[in-house]
Design a protein around this motif. Structure first.
Motif, PDB file in Angstrom:
ATOM      1  N   PRO A 345      61.399  88.198  43.972  1.00 56.55           N
ATOM      2  CA  PRO A 345      60.355  89.147  44.370  1.00 56.55           C
ATOM      3  C   PRO A 345      60.846  90.131  45.426  1.00 56.55           C
ATOM      4  O   PRO A 345      61.367  89.723  46.478  1.00 56.55           O
ATOM      5  N   PRO A 346      60.697  91.427  45.197  1.00 58.32           N
ATOM      6  CA  PRO A 346      61.122  92.414  46.204  1.00 58.32           C
ATOM      7  C   PRO A 346      60.437  92.213  47.549  1.00 58.32           C
ATOM      8  O   PRO A 346      61.014  92.539  48.591  1.00 58.32           O
ATOM      9  N   ALA A 347      59.234  91.665  47.549  1.00 65.76           N
ATOM     10  CA  ALA A 347      58.505  91.476  48.804  1.00 65.76           C
ATOM     11  C   ALA A 347      59.216  90.516  49.743  1.00 65.76           C
ATOM     12  O   ALA A 347      58.988  90.553  50.968  1.00 65.76           O
ATOM     13  N   TRP A 348      60.088  89.674  49.205  1.00 64.52           N
ATOM     14  CA  TRP A 348      60.817  88.744  50.077  1.00 64.52           C
ATOM     15  C   TRP A 348      61.641  89.476  51.129  1.00 64.52           C
ATOM     16  O   TRP A 348      61.903  88.924  52.203  1.00 64.52           O
ATOM     17  N   ALA A 349      62.075  90.683  50.811  1.00 64.84           N
ATOM     18  CA  ALA A 349      62.909  91.435  51.759  1.00 64.84           C
ATOM     19  C   ALA A 349      62.171  91.717  53.061  1.00 64.84           C
ATOM     20  O   ALA A 349      62.803  91.943  54.106  1.00 64.84           O
ATOM     21  N   ASP A 350      60.849  91.693  53.003  1.00 63.05           N
ATOM     22  CA  ASP A 350      60.059  92.001  54.192  1.00 63.05           C
ATOM     23  C   ASP A 350      59.505  90.756  54.886  1.00 63.05           C
ATOM     24  O   ASP A 350      58.722  90.879  55.841  1.00 63.05           O
ATOM     25  N   PHE A 351      59.906  89.575  54.443  1.00 65.97           N
ATOM     26  CA  PHE A 351      59.383  88.344  55.049  1.00 65.97           C
ATOM     27  C   PHE A 351      60.036  88.109  56.411  1.00 65.97           C
ATOM     28  O   PHE A 351      61.270  88.109  56.526  1.00 65.97           O
ATOM     29  N   HIS A 352      59.217  87.909  57.408  1.00 66.54           N
ATOM     30  CA  HIS A 352      59.705  87.619  58.749  1.00 66.54           C
ATOM     31  C   HIS A 352      58.793  86.572  59.377  1.00 66.54           C
ATOM     32  O   HIS A 352      57.587  86.544  59.121  1.00 66.54           O
ATOM     33  N   GLY A 353      59.376  85.747  60.214  1.00 67.40           N
ATOM     34  CA  GLY A 353      58.592  84.749  60.916  1.00 67.40           C
ATOM     35  C   GLY A 353      57.863  85.344  62.110  1.00 67.40           C
ATOM     36  O   GLY A 353      58.055  86.505  62.485  1.00 67.40           O
ATOM     37  N   THR A 354      57.029  84.504  62.697  1.00 68.04           N
ATOM     38  CA  THR A 354      56.275  84.928  63.881  1.00 68.04           C
ATOM     39  C   THR A 354      56.291  83.807  64.911  1.00 68.04           C
ATOM     40  O   THR A 354      56.471  82.630  64.569  1.00 68.04           O
ATOM     41  N   GLY A 355      56.113  84.192  66.161  1.00 66.72           N
ATOM     42  CA  GLY A 355      55.944  83.202  67.220  1.00 66.72           C
ATOM     43  C   GLY A 355      57.097  82.239  67.376  1.00 66.72           C
ATOM     44  O   GLY A 355      56.904  81.028  67.438  1.00 66.72           O
ATOM     45  N   GLN A 356      58.304  82.768  67.452  1.00 70.56           N
ATOM     46  CA  GLN A 356      59.517  81.976  67.636  1.00 70.56           C
ATOM     47  C   GLN A 356      59.739  80.974  66.495  1.00 70.56           C
ATOM     48  O   GLN A 356      60.251  79.874  66.694  1.00 70.56           O
ATOM     49  N   ARG A 357      59.385  81.386  65.311  1.00 70.26           N
ATOM     50  CA  ARG A 357      59.673  80.618  64.104  1.00 70.26           C
ATOM     51  C   ARG A 357      60.165  81.583  63.026  1.00 70.26           C
ATOM     52  O   ARG A 357      59.588  82.658  62.841  1.00 70.26           O
ATOM     53  N   LEU A 358      61.208  81.171  62.306  1.00 72.16           N
ATOM     54  CA  LEU A 358      61.757  81.996  61.245  1.00 72.16           C
ATOM     55  C   LEU A 358      61.027  81.715  59.937  1.00 72.16           C
ATOM     56  O   LEU A 358      60.548  80.595  59.709  1.00 72.16           O
ATOM     57  N   HIS A 359      60.956  82.702  59.087  1.00 73.55           N
ATOM     58  CA  HIS A 359      60.572  82.435  57.703  1.00 73.55           C
ATOM     59  C   HIS A 359      61.807  81.860  56.994  1.00 73.55           C
ATOM     60  O   HIS A 359      62.941  82.242  57.313  1.00 73.55           O
ATOM     61  N   PRO A 360      61.641  80.930  56.049  1.00 76.30           N
ATOM     62  CA  PRO A 360      62.806  80.394  55.337  1.00 76.30           C
ATOM     63  C   PRO A 360      63.703  81.462  54.722  1.00 76.30           C
ATOM     64  O   PRO A 360      64.921  81.263  54.608  1.00 76.30           O
ATOM     65  N   VAL A 361      63.136  82.599  54.336  1.00 72.73           N
ATOM     66  CA  VAL A 361      63.956  83.675  53.788  1.00 72.73           C
ATOM     67  C   VAL A 361      64.961  84.166  54.829  1.00 72.73           C
ATOM     68  O   VAL A 361      66.128  84.439  54.505  1.00 72.73           O
ATOM     69  N   GLU A 362      64.541  84.263  56.081  1.00 76.15           N
ATOM     70  CA  GLU A 362      65.461  84.701  57.133  1.00 76.15           C
ATOM     71  C   GLU A 362      66.573  83.675  57.341  1.00 76.15           C
ATOM     72  O   GLU A 362      67.735  84.033  57.557  1.00 76.15           O
ATOM     73  N   LEU A 363      66.220  82.409  57.310  1.00 75.62           N
ATOM     74  CA  LEU A 363      67.230  81.358  57.416  1.00 75.62           C
ATOM     75  C   LEU A 363      68.255  81.515  56.300  1.00 75.62           C
ATOM     76  O   LEU A 363      69.474  81.451  56.533  1.00 75.62           O
ATOM     77  N   CYS A 364      67.771  81.732  55.086  1.00 77.97           N
ATOM     78  CA  CYS A 364      68.667  81.815  53.929  1.00 77.97           C
ATOM     79  C   CYS A 364      69.548  83.056  53.965  1.00 77.97           C
ATOM     80  O   CYS A 364      70.701  83.018  53.530  1.00 77.97           O
ATOM     81  N   ARG A 365      69.025  84.154  54.487  1.00 81.15           N
ATOM     82  CA  ARG A 365      69.850  85.357  54.605  1.00 81.15           C
ATOM     83  C   ARG A 365      71.090  85.083  55.448  1.00 81.15           C
ATOM     84  O   ARG A 365      72.211  85.497  55.107  1.00 81.15           O
ATOM     85  N   ALA A 366      70.896  84.381  56.551  1.00 82.09           N
ATOM     86  CA  ALA A 366      72.025  84.103  57.442  1.00 82.09           C
ATOM     87  C   ALA A 366      73.013  83.145  56.786  1.00 82.09           C
ATOM     88  O   ALA A 366      74.241  83.329  56.898  1.00 82.09           O
ATOM     89  N   VAL A 367      72.517  82.113  56.113  1.00 80.93           N
ATOM     90  CA  VAL A 367      73.405  81.166  55.441  1.00 80.93           C
ATOM     91  C   VAL A 367      74.172  81.861  54.315  1.00 80.93           C
ATOM     92  O   VAL A 367      75.372  81.635  54.111  1.00 80.93           O
ATOM     93  N   ASP A 368      73.473  82.734  53.574  1.00 83.60           N
ATOM     94  CA  ASP A 368      74.128  83.468  52.495  1.00 83.60           C
ATOM     95  C   ASP A 368      75.253  84.343  53.034  1.00 83.60           C
ATOM     96  O   ASP A 368      76.363  84.375  52.477  1.00 83.60           O
ATOM     97  N   ALA A 369      74.997  85.050  54.121  1.00 84.84           N
ATOM     98  CA  ALA A 369      76.028  85.910  54.704  1.00 84.84           C
ATOM     99  C   ALA A 369      77.204  85.082  55.209  1.00 84.84           C
ATOM    100  O   ALA A 369      78.372  85.489  55.080  1.00 84.84           O
TER     101      ALA A 369
END
Length: 541
Positions: A345-369
């Protein structure tokens, strides 16, 4: 006169069969084997819990194709280890669980830790039995190795009575089996079977080939890719308990529903395919089934069965590839299927966590890189919800997941085995905080043996898979008993002698991954994440 104990026969046979490493936890019944192994070149990895031994052997088997060997003591040592056989069985992994056992001479008399161990292991293995004599120890091991690898690979159990291990016999009377004694018979496909498969494929408009877990190793995936390129048809590997909702396969459910011929190569028709029923498959979709297990051929509905035959799936892949060039290519269907499988889903690109918590998509971006910078690395995915996100988003060379059993908790043992199998290459395990608790003590094992790997713990302080079931089935006002504490798992690992880091912002994770890798230690990056459901990927419209 020179003599050999039964334990010496076991140790020498394992070495002759090519074993270089055993995953073990000591106990009374197997100490003769510990002693005998000192005279071999076999290394031991001494763990903290017996199930971890079997999970490590499972990972070793999947990554190498060799038989992974676990050695545990009898009684509860055996039952602890046997629990992990379920994961190996569903993953079609060649594993041998060797368990100490009460002495044969004491059975029925209240022997120490006396249990019907083979009976306990039998439902979770291809075969399970107890050695009956010193003379049988070598042949039993060779037979176990053959069974574990032949046909559909899977775990085997052999119990070793302690009195047999301690009994000495004349060395001249012992013949240690060699690798030839454990050689497997490969079931090549009959020429008519290959011809029938090709004819069925030629007559279908939207065929799909699905391969089972045993083909989801590196060589199997390479063979699948070659066949797909040759045929111009979609070929997929299925190894996830999520089945048609496997996030690694994108919008696979959409492809499956449009398929008019489903070719199953070593892939059981089971819950992962919704048993072949509509609406997961079209009511008139036909089946072609090739499997080494006759019982699985009978699962396909007879009135929709186009082709069936007994054979091992790897030679079938090779035979189809060799003879497929004359088939008509279904280029439009291939493009359509590949677009669905690649869809995220293209909307995943805009997923961000809030309140000192990451969204799993952000976690995965870093692991992928990180793994893109380390292409020889291994990705391990574990956990009910968090483990699905990296399967959808993290690219990379080789991958291990918990497998069709859906059991969580194996990732830390898996990571240890993967790091041993490919020294110097990064291993990143993405797991949940619930999952972490199963085998956190194996960080002690990794520290003792200086085995570096990186555990990225998605910490939402919750058994989230079960929490999501409560939300869906019973409503938010009935979500009870699935909460955990926001524990500092990174400091737990530091206390055991490893590297630890806490991450509460997405920008912190790339540096934490590099620092963990540079430390050369077993590492835990404790990433505070939002509690969200695993992805179920569908295209709009």
């Amino acid at each position: 006169m020179q003599t050999l104990r039964g334990a010496d026969i076991v140790a020498r046979t394992l070495e002759a069969l090519g074993v270089t490493r055993i995953f073990t936890l000591s106990g009374n019944h197997i100490m003769p084997v510990f002693d005998a192994l000192l005279e071999t070149g076999i290394s031991l990895v001494h763990t903290r819990q017996e199930a971890a031994c079997v999970h490590m052997a499972d990972a070793w088997g999947r990554l190498t194709g060799e038989v992974g060997v676990a050695l545990v003591t009898g009684g509860q040592g055996h039952t602890n280890g046997a629990a992990a056989l379920t994961t190996a069985l569903a993953a079609e992994s060649p594993v041998l669980l060797l368990s100490g056992h009460a002495g044969l001479s004491e059975l029925g008399r209240g022997a120490f830790q006396e249990l019907a161990q083979a009976d306990i292991a039998r439902p979770m293995t291809k075969a399970a039995w107890t050695a009956g004599s010193v003379a049988a120890l070598g042949p039993d091991l060779a037979r176990a190795f053959r069974i574990a690898r032949e046909g559909r690979p899977g775990p085997v159990h052999l119990s070793l009575p302690v009195d047999l291990l301690e009994t000495a016999v004349p060395a001249a009377s012992v013949r240690i089996p060699d690798r030839a004694a454990a050689a497997i018979r490969i079931a090549e496909p009959a020429p008519d079977l290959v011809a029938d498969l090709l004819a069925a494929l030629a007559g279908a408009e939207r065929p799909l080939i699905a391969c089972g877990p045993a083909l989801c190793d590196a060589s199997g995936r390479a063979a699948m890719a070659t066949l797909e390129e040759t045929l111009g048809l979609p070929v997929v590997g299925m190894e996830s308990p999520r089945g048609i909702n496997d996030p690694a396969l994108g919008a696979f459910a959409e492809v499956l529903a449009r398929t008019d011929l489903l070719v199953l190569l070593g892939k059981p028709l089971d819950f992962t395919l919704r048993f072949g029923a509509a609406p997961a498959l079209a009511p008139d979709c036909r089946f072609a089934v090739v499997d080494p297990d006759p019982a699985l051929l009978a699962r396909a509905p007879a009135d929709r069965l186009a082709v069936s035959g007994l054979a091992d799936p790897r030679p079938v892949l090779a035979a189809l590839t060799a003879r497929a060039t004359a088939l008509p290519r279904r280029e439009a269907w291939h493009r359509e299927a590949r677009a669905a499988l690649a869809y995220r889903p293209p909307a995943w690109a805009d997923f961000h966590g809030t309140g000192q918590r990451l969204h799993p998509v952000e976690l995965c971006r870093a692991v992928d890189a990180f793994l893109e910078r380390h292409p020889d690395g291994t990705l391990i995915c574990d956990g009910g919800e968090i483990g699905q996100w990296p399967q959808a988003l993290v690219r990379g060379g080789r991958r291990l997941i918990n497998g069709v059993s859906g059991t969580i908790g194996a990732s830390i043992p898996f990571a240890i085995a993967a790091a041993l199998e490919r020294p110097g290459a990064p291993v990143v395990a993405v797991l949940g905080d619930g999952t972490f608790g199963f085998h956190m003590a194996e960080f002690d094992t990794a520290v003792r043996y200086r085995i570096p790997f990186i555990a990225v713990v998605g910490n939402d302080a919750r058994w989230n898979a079960e929490h999501q079931i409560q939300l869906r089935s019973y409503g938010p006002d009935r979500t009870r008993h699935c909460d955990l504490l926001p524990t500092r798992y990174d400091t737990v690992v530091q206390a055991l002698g490893g590297f630890g880091a806490l991450v509460t912002e997405a920008a912190e994770l790339p540096a934490a991954l590099e620092a963990a890798q540079a430390s050369g230690l077993p590492a835990c990056i404790n990433v505070m994440i939002e509690s969200v459901a695993a992805p179920v990927i569908r295209r709009p419209g």
